[in-house]
Design a protein around this motif. Structure first.
Motif, mmCIF file in Angstrom:
data_model
loop_
_atom_site.group_PDB
_atom_site.id
_atom_site.type_symbol
_atom_site.label_atom_id
_atom_site.label_comp_id
_atom_site.label_asym_id
_atom_site.label_seq_id
_atom_site.Cartn_x
_atom_site.Cartn_y
_atom_site.Cartn_z
ATOM 1 N N ALA A 1 0.767 -1.265 -0.035
ATOM 2 C CA ALA A 1 -0.060 -0.050 0.035
ATOM 3 C C ALA A 1 0.880 1.257 -0.051
ATOM 4 C CB ALA A 1 -0.834 -0.012 1.424
ATOM 5 N N THR A 2 0.339 2.233 -0.499
ATOM 6 C CA THR A 2 0.694 3.518 -0.299
ATOM 7 C C THR A 2 0.604 4.017 1.070
ATOM 8 O OG1 THR A 2 -1.133 4.756 -1.113
ATOM 9 C CG2 THR A 2 0.686 4.203 -2.825
ATOM 10 N N ILE A 3 1.128 5.368 1.693
ATOM 11 C CA ILE A 3 0.923 5.802 2.950
ATOM 12 C C ILE A 3 -0.430 6.059 3.266
ATOM 13 C CG2 ILE A 3 1.342 7.636 4.380
ATOM 14 C CD1 ILE A 3 4.571 7.791 2.916
ATOM 15 N N SER B 1 -5.781 3.720 5.788
ATOM 16 C CA SER B 1 -7.115 3.506 5.667
ATOM 17 C C SER B 1 -7.315 1.854 5.818
ATOM 18 C CB SER B 1 -7.791 3.836 4.253
ATOM 19 O OG SER B 1 -7.740 5.218 4.013
ATOM 20 N N LEU B 2 -6.562 1.116 5.629
ATOM 21 C CA LEU B 2 -6.377 -0.168 5.952
ATOM 22 C C LEU B 2 -6.430 -0.441 7.201
ATOM 23 C CD1 LEU B 2 -6.387 -2.946 4.302
ATOM 24 C CD2 LEU B 2 -4.157 -2.918 4.438
ATOM 25 N N VAL B 3 -5.620 0.129 7.815
ATOM 26 C CA VAL B 3 -5.254 -0.219 9.190
ATOM 27 C C VAL B 3 -6.926 0.354 9.954
ATOM 28 C CG1 VAL B 3 -4.064 0.662 11.345
ATOM 29 C CG2 VAL B 3 -2.768 0.100 9.320
ATOM 30 N N ASN B 4 -7.194 1.460 9.663
ATOM 31 C CA ASN B 4 -8.509 1.706 10.269
ATOM 32 C C ASN B 4 -9.465 0.764 10.141
ATOM 33 O OD1 ASN B 4 -7.594 4.247 11.155
ATOM 34 N ND2 ASN B 4 -8.137 5.400 9.358
ATOM 35 N N ALA B 5 -9.766 0.087 8.734
ATOM 36 C CA ALA B 5 -10.597 -0.746 8.543
ATOM 37 C C ALA B 5 -10.409 -2.135 9.106
ATOM 38 C CB ALA B 5 -10.724 -1.049 7.183
ATOM 39 N N LEU C 1 2.647 -8.147 10.806
ATOM 40 C CA LEU C 1 3.869 -7.543 10.575
ATOM 41 C C LEU C 1 3.462 -6.351 9.857
ATOM 42 C CD1 LEU C 1 6.932 -7.299 10.592
ATOM 43 C CD2 LEU C 1 6.813 -8.474 8.424
ATOM 44 N N VAL C 2 3.900 -5.170 10.008
ATOM 45 C CA VAL C 2 3.913 -3.988 9.227
ATOM 46 C C VAL C 2 5.361 -3.468 8.860
ATOM 47 C CG1 VAL C 2 3.244 -1.553 9.226
ATOM 48 C CG2 VAL C 2 1.907 -3.211 10.380
ATOM 49 N N ILE D 1 0.237 11.243 8.228
ATOM 50 C CA ILE D 1 -0.497 10.127 7.887
ATOM 51 C C ILE D 1 0.421 8.893 8.377
ATOM 52 C CG2 ILE D 1 -1.757 8.791 6.338
ATOM 53 C CD1 ILE D 1 -2.156 11.489 4.731
ATOM 54 N N LEU D 2 1.672 8.841 8.039
ATOM 55 C CA LEU D 2 2.362 7.578 8.210
ATOM 56 C C LEU D 2 2.661 7.542 10.029
ATOM 57 C CD1 LEU D 2 4.022 5.433 7.574
ATOM 58 C CD2 LEU D 2 5.991 6.867 7.116
ATOM 59 N N GLU D 3 2.564 8.684 10.647
ATOM 60 C CA GLU D 3 2.918 8.609 12.106
ATOM 61 C C GLU D 3 1.594 8.051 12.580
ATOM 62 O OE1 GLU D 3 3.578 11.471 15.845
ATOM 63 O OE2 GLU D 3 3.959 12.199 13.649
ATOM 64 N N MET D 4 0.518 8.722 12.124
ATOM 65 C CA MET D 4 -0.879 8.129 12.724
ATOM 66 C C MET D 4 -1.209 6.600 12.534
ATOM 67 S SD MET D 4 -3.722 10.973 11.645
ATOM 68 C CE MET D 4 -3.354 11.161 9.815
ATOM 69 N N THR D 5 -0.801 6.284 11.347
ATOM 70 C CA THR D 5 -0.662 4.621 11.023
ATOM 71 C C THR D 5 -0.085 3.847 12.330
ATOM 72 O OG1 THR D 5 -1.002 5.013 8.751
ATOM 73 C CG2 THR D 5 -0.535 2.937 9.241
ATOM 74 N N LEU D 6 1.395 4.022 12.205
ATOM 75 C CA LEU D 6 2.033 3.333 13.139
ATOM 76 C C LEU D 6 1.666 3.413 14.627
ATOM 77 C CD1 LEU D 6 5.472 4.278 11.559
ATOM 78 C CD2 LEU D 6 4.089 1.918 11.370
ATOM 79 N N ALA D 7 1.278 4.707 15.005
ATOM 80 C CA ALA D 7 0.537 4.989 16.533
ATOM 81 C C ALA D 7 -0.606 3.938 16.780
ATOM 82 C CB ALA D 7 0.493 6.342 16.555
ATOM 83 N N LYS D 8 -1.335 3.947 15.823
ATOM 84 C CA LYS D 8 -2.537 3.218 16.056
ATOM 85 C C LYS D 8 -2.292 1.691 16.143
ATOM 86 C CE LYS D 8 -5.835 6.454 13.648
ATOM 87 N NZ LYS D 8 -6.541 6.712 12.503
ATOM 88 N N VAL D 9 -1.317 1.170 15.195
ATOM 89 C CA VAL D 9 -0.753 -0.072 15.300
ATOM 90 C C VAL D 9 -0.385 -0.560 16.691
ATOM 91 C CG1 VAL D 9 0.589 -1.993 14.487
ATOM 92 C CG2 VAL D 9 -0.770 -0.482 12.655
#
Length: 1064
Positions: free
Chosen positions: A390-392, A397-401, A413-414, A430-438
């Protein structure tokens, strides 16, 4: 059929079949016959039998059912069917008319033979059945001359149906035996049979005889018909070697799975992976041995313990291979899904093409999440696992889903490539938000980050709770040079001023050449081309084209002869993808093996030029800095035209990325980089090359609407954190929270959190539940419908209100006679501010609108007189929203493109660079997908849903309908799709079954590697579609767990019914 009924087997002699008694036919095979052959001689015999059955000799067709079973026993007399038929008659007789059977052979046949094979008898009669070892069974044919295979399921289903209508049928059959069964010619008459006198009158006897005749005829006809159909059907021939390979792979994966979970240091055949993975890397990528640093990194204790990891190496050091091995471990051994985040769409597509072959061979899916592609939530796989690339933005969006559907734990694994991008503007936020949520929602998901340009690693380590590994290894030595006037210096950190004298340029320049080429580029490039490749990085797109033309004016005519035929093919292919048009600059430079590469090219043009450069047809590219962060195009020599990117001075991170393209592993023994500079820039350049890499800092708060506000909205929407206190705690765990002492000067993190939540509440995106007994920090927030739509659609919150108003206004007079109105609604807002219309072109296009299209403009408040006055330069008193005017202009561009599907003609019509038009199209397709998800959350916009589905598809491919199926395959753009379609490949099925060698011979300028990647990508896409349909069918046939009246007692029974339904 393990669950559907008893397993029935039959033997068929390779020679003429000779049937014995029912006992001999129903006798169970010896255990040895059921085991796979392990002896080489047995294997050879089995192979011989397969060769006989799969002989290429033409079969003699015979449509006659009477002759179908020639040389076989009769259906009616002295046959297996006759005996089965007789048994059925006995089971069907009323209890009062049955005779007691004392014939031990008949009892044993019914009990062991038919019960075990046909499932007619009940388990209650086990006490009255003799063991099979007591039977007198005539010797059958030798096992070496037989093939053992399953009876067709149609016959099994028939016997099941005979069993199911009456539950006590089998019991009655075994409790009361009838002795009137037919006997084989070699059977002895039974002794001691009891005669039972007839009690019926003649009428009843006639009726019963008639019923028995009809029943006998029924079963005989049914089985004869079924067996005839089975005999006429072609038996599929399976590859024994393929089955053995699949079995071996499955066993190796099972062993690797156990090994990777054990504390042992034994890494198995290939780093806890099956040996097939090692073979695939050797076969597909030519990698036979890992570098020492790769081995060290993969065997780190932190990696073995699945701790988060950051590792940093120079460009071309082989970072990606380590990540791929770790991803394969997760997919195959731990059976978890994997997400790989890459910075650009082109890199996503390149990675999908290279990994699809692995997915096909190893049994996992490779799914693309880029642009408008990707399914939310992702398809839930029951068996095979998925690698999401995926792109950033799509990764977020994928992690949110996954969080929303409670499936984040399935993500094992990410992997993040170019981790330093976490410090670059809105995309970094956006990248920071993704990793923080994971990190916050899944304690079992491992995070791997890699980069060539990291400095403040300690902050990233604290944020990701990760270990760090670094090395300065490069497979090819890189030598850095600086050129000042005619002198070339080598970069040397040990020298006093950071550089030492290397040589003087020795090239005879004419006066004309000195004026045209003051930087001596011709001398520098002719030292390496055409034998080796060269990249020349230029500050701007226009400078790329000018440098390419200048070089070709002074290159020797001998360069025209180098791979002349192939260069002609490149121009021909460019003409094909351009609808008969070729860029005049490329037309002049390609014969010399030179081309330019920047965002002004269309995707098809870039793809063709990259392929030509990779195969050596082109030996020199003049390019912008974006190529350094894009697809991998290494060169023997890299020249930096100036220490500037546009008007900004070069940063060390950018410099490292550019020079990192020098030196091709396995091809070059050394790589060279030369930076051209003026005396005035000398001191600044020395600081650049000797200084440290730039630190990366969080942009979460700086990017207000894309960053912190969007984060808070999603946290509350996903119920990760809903109160002020919980949100503040989450923020402390982000990259921004780690750096807050550095980044926050005036306000505290608490104050920023409160302020951001207040802004979201004022916009109507959040609502606060105020309770009297609740502390301020613990009062929960609720997301509104508009907030939910904005969060689900990944809409920039700066435009969410505007989008809602535009869609609402559109409902008042939605014009569907053309696509213009819908195109306007999906034209990206962020591109509007960058647009300055050509007013004469605008007026010309406006005057050509149909009445329906003019209604769209009128609805937006734009009149033809307004555009006319702007075109003529007259003063305008009426105030019109500039953003609406500019957005409609971009809508005209997109609308023309959808109608004509030719970028060149639209480029000429609107006087815009064709690359800019294609970027607009890509942005519109992505934004259309976002608007679709936005509308799905708001019931009032139901009418838009179906419309935007089709529009998104049109914008994504923007091609003729017949080419769209081919363009669904990753890496196949419009130009390539036209070539494939013309060659007869008109669907994904065609491509999936294509021979790469035939493709190479058929399709112009297609390398063998690219052909294999296209076939692999098509196979992967086809497998995904098949799997999705299969899972959908299984889901429809699966019994609902919440079915009313379904209790624990009848769960098994219900499951059995569900299985029957699935069989049906």
């Amino acid at each position: 059929m393990e669950d559907g009924g008893p397993r029935i087997r039959r033997r068929v002699s390779v020679r003429k079949r000779s049937r014995g008694s029912l006992e001999s036919l129903c006798a169970a095979p010896a255990p040895a016959e059921l085991q796979p052959a392990g002896d080489p001689e047995d294997e050879a015999a089995a192979g011989s039998r397969r060769r006989k059955t799969g002989s290429p000799e033409p079969a003699q067709e015979n449509d006659s059912e009477e002759d179908m079973f020639n040389d076989y026993d009769s259906f009616a007399e002295n046959s297996f069917l006759a005996q089965v038929d007789d048994l059925e008659q006995k089971c069907m007789q009323p209890p009062e008319h049955r005779t007691l059977a004392t014939d031990s052979a008949t009892q044993d046949v019914c009990s062991d033979g038919i019960k075990n094979k046909l499932g007619v008898s009940d388990s209650e009669n086990n006490k009255c059945i003799k063991s099979q070892s007591d039977l007198c069974v005539p010797a059958g044919p030798e096992p070496e001359n037989e093939l053992l295979f399953d009876v067709p399921s149609s016959q099994i289903l028939y016997f099941e149906s005979m069993q199911n209508p009456s539950n006590d049928l089998g019991g009655q059959c075994t409790k009361e035996r009838d002795g009137n069964s037919h006997k084989s010619s070699n059977e002895e008459p039974a002794c001691g049979r009891k005669e039972q006198p007839q009690q019926q009158n003649d009428d009843f006897s006639n009726v019963r005889a008639s019923a028995e005749t009809e029943r006998r005829k029924s079963i005989k006809d049914h089985l004869k018909s079924a067996m005839t159909g089975n005999a006429m059907a072609q038996t599929p021939v399976f590859s024994r070697s393929k089955q053995l390979r699949e079995t071996l792979l499955s066993e190796e994966i099972s062993v690797a799975r156990k090994a990777i979970e054990s504390p042992s240091d034994d890494l198995g055949p290939f780093y806890s992976l099956p040996s097939k993975v090692r073979d695939l890397y050797a076969q597909l990528k030519g990698i036979k041995k890992l570098y020492d640093w790769q081995h060290t990194c993969l065997t780190l204790s932190s990696v073995q313990k699945r701790k988060n990891l950051i590792y940093s190496l120079p460009t071309s050091g082989g970072k990606t291979l380590v990540a791929e091995i770790l991803m394969l471990q997760e997919l195959l051994c731990r059976q978890k899904d994997v997400l790989m985040i890459l910075p650009y769409v082109a890199i996503v597509q390149e990675k999908i093409s290279s990994l699809s072959s692995f997915g096909i061979e190893l049994g996992f899916f490779v799914e693309e999440y880029a642009g408008s592609k990707g399914r939310f939530p992702p398809t839930k796989r029951r068996e095979k696992k998925s690698l999401y690339i995926a792109t950033i933005e799509k990764g977020h969006s994928l992690v949110n889903a996954l969080i929303e559907t409670g499936r984040i734990s399935t993500l094992g694994l990410v992997v993040v490539d170019e981790l330093h991008m976490i410090g670059e503007g809105g995309r970094g936020a956006i990248l920071e938000m993704t990793l923080a949520k994971v990190l916050y929602t899944s304690k079992t998901t491992q995070i791997i980050g890699m980069s060539a340009t990291l400095n403040n690693v300690e902050d990233l380590q604290e944020f990701l709770k990760a270990e760090y590994y670094t090395s300065q290894f490069r497979p090819v030595e890189l030598k850095e040079y600086l050129k000042v006037n005619d002198t070339i210096y080598e970069v040397d950190s040990r020298a006093a001023d950071g550089m030492t004298f290397s040589r003087l340029l020795n090239y005879k320049y004419s006066d004309a050449l000195k004026r045209m080429d003051p930087d001596h580029l011709v001398a520098l490039v002719t030292e390496v081309i055409p034998t080796y490749s060269c990249l020349v990085f230029c500050p701007s797109k226009k400078n790329c084209e000018n440098v390419a033309e200048m070089l070709c004016k002074f290159l020797s005519k001998d360069y025209l002869n180098h791979r002349e035929k192939e260069k002609c093919e490149v121009i021909k292919n460019l003409r094909n993808v351009g609808g008969g048009k070729v860029c005049p600059v490329l037309k002049r430079t390609i014969p010399f093996g030179v081309a330019y590469h920047h965002s002004g090219l269309t995707g098809d043009e870039r793809k063709l030029l990259e392929e030509a450069y990779s195969t050596g047809v082109l030996c020199l590219l003049t390019c912008t800095s974006t190529l350094a962060a894009g697809v991998n195009l290494p060169a023997r020599r890299v020249i930096l035209r100036a220490p500037y990117v546009a008007r900004e001075f070069l940063r060390r991170n950018q410099y490292k990325q550019m020079i990192g393209r020098a030196g091709r592993a396995g091809i070059d023994t050394v790589g060279e980089s030369i930076l051209l500079l003026q005396e005035k820039d000398k001191q600044q350049v020395l600081e650049l090359i000797n200084g440290p890499l730039e630190n990366c800092y969080s942009h979460l708060v700086e990017e207000f609407t894309k960053g912190i506000q969007s984060l808070f909205l999603s946290l509350i929407g996903l119920k990760i954190a809903t109160s002020l206190g919980d949100i503040y705690q989450f923020m402390n765990g982000t990259f921004f929270g780690v750096q807050q002492k550095i980044l926050l000067k005036e306000k505290s993190l608490w104050e920023i959190t409160v302020e951001s939540l207040g802004c979201l509440t004022e916009k109507g995106l959040l609502h606060r539940d105020s309770r009297g007994d609740c502390e301020e920090s613990q009062c929960p927030f609720r997301i509104t419908k508009l907030g939910q739509a904005s969060f689900k659609g990944a809409i920039d919150l700066a435009y969410s209100d505007t989008l809602y108003r535009d869609l609402k206004k559109g409902l008042e007079g939605l014009v569907l006679e053309s696509l213009l109105h819908l195109v306007y609604l999906t034209t990206p807002y962020d591109l509007v501010a960058q647009t300055e219309p050509d007013w004469m072109v605008y007026f010309r296009q406006f005057s050509q609108l149909s009445p329906a299209e003019q209604n769209v403009a009128a609805l937006l408040g734009i009149s033809e007189s307004f555009i006319g006055k702007k075109a003529s330069g007259q003063a305008i008193r009426k105030k019109v929203d500039k953003n609406i005017v500019n957005r409609l202009y971009l809508s005209f561009v997109l609308y023309s493109l959808l109608k004509e599907t030719n970028v060149w003609s639209v480029s000429e019509k609107f006087n815009m660079p064709r690359g800019h038009i294609q970027n607009l199209l890509t942005g519109a397709a992505s934004f259309s997908s976002c608007v679709l998800h936005f509308c799905e959350e708001l019931e009032e916009f139901w009418v838009y849903r179906a419309l935007f589905v089709e529009l998104t598809k049109k914008l994504t491919y923007c091609a003729k309908a017949e080419l769209i199926p081919l363009m669904e395959v990753t890496g196949v753009l419009e130009g390539r799709a036209k070539q494939l379609y013309s060659a007869g490949y008109k669907s994904v099925v065609h491509l999936a079954n294509a021979d790469p060698e035939v493709l190479v011979r058929t399709i112009d300028h297609l390398s063998r590697r690219q052909a294999k990647q296209i076939v692999s990508s098509a196979k992967m896409l086809l497998h995904e579609k098949v799997e999705a349909l299969q899972e959908e069918a299984e889901e429809l046939l699966r019994l609902p767990p919440d079915l009313p009246g379904l209790g624990a007692a009848n769960t098994d029974k219900a499951g059995s019914h569900a299985g029957d339904t699935a069989l049906w």
